[in-house]
Design a protein around this motif. Sequence first.
Motif, PDB file in Angstrom:
ATOM      1  N   GLY A   1     -15.165 -10.377  13.741  1.00  8.28           N
ATOM      2  CA  GLY A   1     -15.639 -11.706  13.364  1.00  8.28           C
ATOM      3  C   GLY A   1     -17.085 -11.646  12.929  1.00  8.28           C
ATOM      4  N   GLU A   2     -17.661 -12.807  12.649  1.00  8.77           N
ATOM      5  CA  GLU A   2     -19.007 -12.847  12.082  1.00  8.77           C
ATOM      6  C   GLU A   2     -20.093 -13.149  13.112  1.00  8.77           C
ATOM      7  N   LYS A   3     -19.688 -13.457  14.327  1.00  5.33           N
ATOM      8  CA  LYS A   3     -20.686 -13.813  15.338  1.00  5.33           C
ATOM      9  C   LYS A   3     -21.211 -12.560  16.043  1.00  5.33           C
TER      10      LYS A   3
ATOM     11  N   ASN B   1     -22.023  -1.342  -0.173  1.00  2.00           N
ATOM     12  CA  ASN B   1     -22.426  -2.756  -0.090  1.00  2.00           C
ATOM     13  C   ASN B   1     -21.209  -3.670  -0.015  1.00  2.00           C
ATOM     14  N   GLY B   2     -21.320  -4.639   0.844  1.00  2.69           N
ATOM     15  CA  GLY B   2     -20.231  -5.606   0.968  1.00  2.69           C
ATOM     16  C   GLY B   2     -19.221  -5.228   2.036  1.00  2.69           C
ATOM     17  N   SER B   3     -19.339  -4.008   2.570  1.00  3.46           N
ATOM     18  CA  SER B   3     -18.347  -3.566   3.560  1.00  3.46           C
ATOM     19  C   SER B   3     -18.537  -4.272   4.905  1.00  3.46           C
ATOM     20  N   GLY B   4     -19.736  -4.835   5.108  1.00  2.00           N
ATOM     21  CA  GLY B   4     -20.020  -5.474   6.395  1.00  2.00           C
ATOM     22  C   GLY B   4     -21.065  -4.690   7.173  1.00  2.00           C
ATOM     23  N   LYS B   5     -21.823  -3.888   6.452  1.00  2.00           N
ATOM     24  CA  LYS B   5     -22.772  -2.977   7.089  1.00  2.00           C
ATOM     25  C   LYS B   5     -23.853  -3.731   7.885  1.00  2.00           C
ATOM     26  N   THR B   6     -24.529  -4.671   7.226  1.00  2.00           N
ATOM     27  CA  THR B   6     -25.627  -5.375   7.899  1.00  2.00           C
ATOM     28  C   THR B   6     -25.128  -6.145   9.125  1.00  2.00           C
ATOM     29  N   THR B   7     -24.037  -6.846   8.943  1.00  2.00           N
ATOM     30  CA  THR B   7     -23.460  -7.605  10.057  1.00  2.00           C
ATOM     31  C   THR B   7     -23.079  -6.666  11.205  1.00  2.00           C
ATOM     32  N   SER B   8     -22.497  -5.536  10.859  1.00  2.00           N
ATOM     33  CA  SER B   8     -22.073  -4.587  11.896  1.00  2.00           C
ATOM     34  C   SER B   8     -23.273  -4.029  12.657  1.00  2.00           C
TER      35      SER B   8
ATOM     36  N   PHE C   1     -33.671  -1.240  -1.139  1.00  2.00           N
ATOM     37  CA  PHE C   1     -33.271  -1.598  -2.498  1.00  2.00           C
ATOM     38  C   PHE C   1     -32.749  -3.023  -2.567  1.00  2.00           C
ATOM     39  N   ARG C   2     -32.423  -3.573  -1.407  1.00  2.00           N
ATOM     40  CA  ARG C   2     -31.900  -4.943  -1.382  1.00  2.00           C
ATOM     41  C   ARG C   2     -32.790  -5.774  -0.467  1.00  2.00           C
ATOM     42  N   ALA C   3     -33.612  -6.613  -1.068  1.00  3.09           N
ATOM     43  CA  ALA C   3     -34.474  -7.473  -0.260  1.00  3.09           C
ATOM     44  C   ALA C   3     -33.627  -8.341   0.671  1.00  3.09           C
TER      45      ALA C   3
ATOM     46  N   GLY D   1     -26.106  -5.596  13.149  1.00  2.00           N
ATOM     47  CA  GLY D   1     -26.547  -6.684  14.019  1.00  2.00           C
ATOM     48  C   GLY D   1     -25.693  -6.759  15.278  1.00  2.00           C
ATOM     49  N   LYS D   2     -24.393  -6.674  15.080  1.00  2.00           N
ATOM     50  CA  LYS D   2     -23.486  -6.787  16.231  1.00  2.00           C
ATOM     51  C   LYS D   2     -23.581  -5.572  17.151  1.00  2.00           C
ATOM     52  N   LEU D   3     -23.743  -4.395  16.536  1.00  2.00           N
ATOM     53  CA  LEU D   3     -23.881  -3.176  17.337  1.00  2.00           C
ATOM     54  C   LEU D   3     -25.169  -3.235  18.169  1.00  2.00           C
TER      55      LEU D   3
ATOM     56  N   ALA E   1     -14.922  -2.770  10.063  1.00  2.00           N
ATOM     57  CA  ALA E   1     -15.312  -4.182  10.045  1.00  2.00           C
ATOM     58  C   ALA E   1     -14.186  -5.069   9.528  1.00  2.00           C
ATOM     59  N   LYS E   2     -14.269  -6.338   9.856  1.00  2.00           N
ATOM     60  CA  LYS E   2     -13.379  -7.386   9.342  1.00  2.00           C
ATOM     61  C   LYS E   2     -11.908  -7.192   9.722  1.00  2.00           C
ATOM     62  N   LEU E   3     -11.698  -6.583  10.864  1.00  2.00           N
ATOM     63  CA  LEU E   3     -10.312  -6.380  11.306  1.00  2.00           C
ATOM     64  C   LEU E   3      -9.638  -7.727  11.569  1.00  2.00           C
ATOM     65  N   ASP E   4     -10.436  -8.715  11.940  1.00  2.00           N
ATOM     66  CA  ASP E   4      -9.898 -10.062  12.191  1.00  2.00           C
ATOM     67  C   ASP E   4      -9.421 -10.719  10.903  1.00  2.00           C
ATOM     68  N   GLY E   5      -9.973 -10.294   9.771  1.00  2.00           N
ATOM     69  CA  GLY E   5      -9.616 -10.936   8.513  1.00  2.00           C
ATOM     70  C   GLY E   5      -8.383 -10.322   7.890  1.00  2.00           C
TER      71      GLY E   5
HETATM   72  P1  GDP Z   1     -23.107  -5.464   3.610  1.00  2.00           P
HETATM   73  O1  GDP Z   1     -23.328  -5.805   2.179  1.00  2.00           O
HETATM   74  O2  GDP Z   1     -22.245  -4.245   3.746  1.00  2.00           O
HETATM   75  O3  GDP Z   1     -24.348  -5.369   4.424  1.00  2.00           O
HETATM   76  O4  GDP Z   1     -22.186  -6.637   4.198  1.00  2.00           O
HETATM   77  P2  GDP Z   1     -22.533  -7.885   5.105  1.00  2.00           P
HETATM   78  O5  GDP Z   1     -22.859  -7.452   6.476  1.00  2.00           O
HETATM   79  O6  GDP Z   1     -23.494  -8.760   4.407  1.00  2.00           O
HETATM   80  O7  GDP Z   1     -21.088  -8.567   5.188  1.00  2.00           O
HETATM   81  C1  GDP Z   1     -20.390  -9.040   4.064  1.00  2.00           C
HETATM   82  C2  GDP Z   1     -19.582 -10.263   4.480  1.00  2.00           C
HETATM   83  O8  GDP Z   1     -18.585  -9.902   5.416  1.00  2.00           O
HETATM   84  C3  GDP Z   1     -20.419 -11.332   5.165  1.00  2.00           C
HETATM   85  O9  GDP Z   1     -19.977 -12.594   4.735  1.00  2.00           O
HETATM   86  C4  GDP Z   1     -20.112 -11.130   6.645  1.00  2.00           C
HETATM   87  O10 GDP Z   1     -20.266 -12.313   7.404  1.00  2.00           O
HETATM   88  C5  GDP Z   1     -18.676 -10.666   6.600  1.00  2.00           C
HETATM   89  N1  GDP Z   1     -18.311  -9.835   7.755  1.00  2.00           N
HETATM   90  C6  GDP Z   1     -18.897  -8.691   8.174  1.00  2.00           C
HETATM   91  N2  GDP Z   1     -18.253  -8.179   9.246  1.00  2.00           N
HETATM   92  C7  GDP Z   1     -17.225  -9.022   9.527  1.00  2.00           C
HETATM   93  C8  GDP Z   1     -16.169  -9.044  10.533  1.00  2.00           C
HETATM   94  O11 GDP Z   1     -16.015  -8.164  11.396  1.00  2.00           O
HETATM   95  N3  GDP Z   1     -15.293 -10.094  10.464  1.00  2.00           N
HETATM   96  C9  GDP Z   1     -15.398 -11.072   9.516  1.00  2.00           C
HETATM   97  N4  GDP Z   1     -14.478 -12.042   9.544  1.00  2.00           N
HETATM   98  N5  GDP Z   1     -16.348 -11.073   8.579  1.00  2.00           N
HETATM   99  C10 GDP Z   1     -17.265 -10.078   8.576  1.00  2.00           C
END
Ligand code: GDP
Length: 298
Positions: A278-280, A106-113, A136-138, A115-117, A250-254
């Motif tokens: 990025g987040e878009k 959790n927090g690694s960026g899974k959901t966002t990734s 487990f996470r609504a 979506g982007k994939l 994920a988050k290579l831009d950060g």
């Molecule tokens: P999950 O808990 O693993 O599902 O994580 P989330 O997808 O909710 O992402 C956690 C945070 O990281 C969110 O604020 C996202 O917007 C951010 N995030 C995810 N992927 C990236 C990325 O590639 N770049 C940046 N800058 N932020 C990201």
Amino acid sequence: KMRSGLQKTRSTLNTDIRDLFKSEGRLVDDALLDDLFAKLIRTDMGTGPAETIRDDVAKRLRGRVVKLDEVLETITEQTQSMLSQESTELRLADSPPTVILVVGVNGSGKTTSIGKLAYHLHHTGHKVVLGAADTFRAAAVEQLTVWAGRIGCDIVTGNEGVDPASVAYQTVEKAIDLGADVVIIDTAGRLQTQTNLMQQLEKIRRVVEKKIEGAPHEVLLVLDATAGQNAISQAKGFSEAAGCTGIILAKLDGSAKGGVILPIREQFQLPVKFVGLGEKVEDIAVFDPDSFARALFT
Ligand code: GDP
């Protein structure tokens, strides 16, 4: 896209390396090679790769007065050859649907990734169905539903606490009904115990496999490029137990330490298939070693 995503690493590294050179160039001797090594280490690429690059620069340029560009070009070529050892392409099923499980802490960026994939695949002509099996996470289910709406793809969800394997099963079933060609299934990032988590993943694998021969075709591990060594070690245990086939970094831009991709490949013995920049919705790129190395250094 890769260039702008790696802007942080590049600007730190290039300013660093540029500092070593005057405009008229500099003699490549031990002092320069040591300085170069120290700068490379700061990208978190690790001592092994930094040594390999230093040795290559020494072999090709030692004793000559060279300019910054020539050194950067040499470093880029060496990095490309270190990274270009295996295929980074997504493995698609011979007959659709392809099933992709996505795992990660959790927090690694899974959901966002995910979506982007999904957007990336949708955009390249695939019909995608998402499965929100992190019941487990609504919040994760809601978040993924928002992504599905944004992309315009179907999603199968289950209420909080529902068996994730049943969501996975229904997702695959729906994909077959709709004639979709890719299924992406989100999974839980944390349970009370590691054993629980692994049993759950095992169960998801089983039901998916039962429905489609050869599935899951990919099990992608999402890693946070900005996380420290600790988080990475933690993810390692996870990845071994889950039988991962590739990495989404994920988050290579950060991160100003984009070189971390090298030790990650080595530690996990898995190809990096995608990078998050990025987040878009469009901020994901298929990992391509050549453009990555070029974006890192030039
Ligand atoms: P999950 O808990 O693993 O599902 O994580 P989330 O997808 O909710 O992402 C956690 C945070 O990281 C969110 O604020 C996202 O917007 C951010 N995030 C995810 N992927 C990236 C990325 O590639 N770049 C940046 N800058 N932020 C990201």
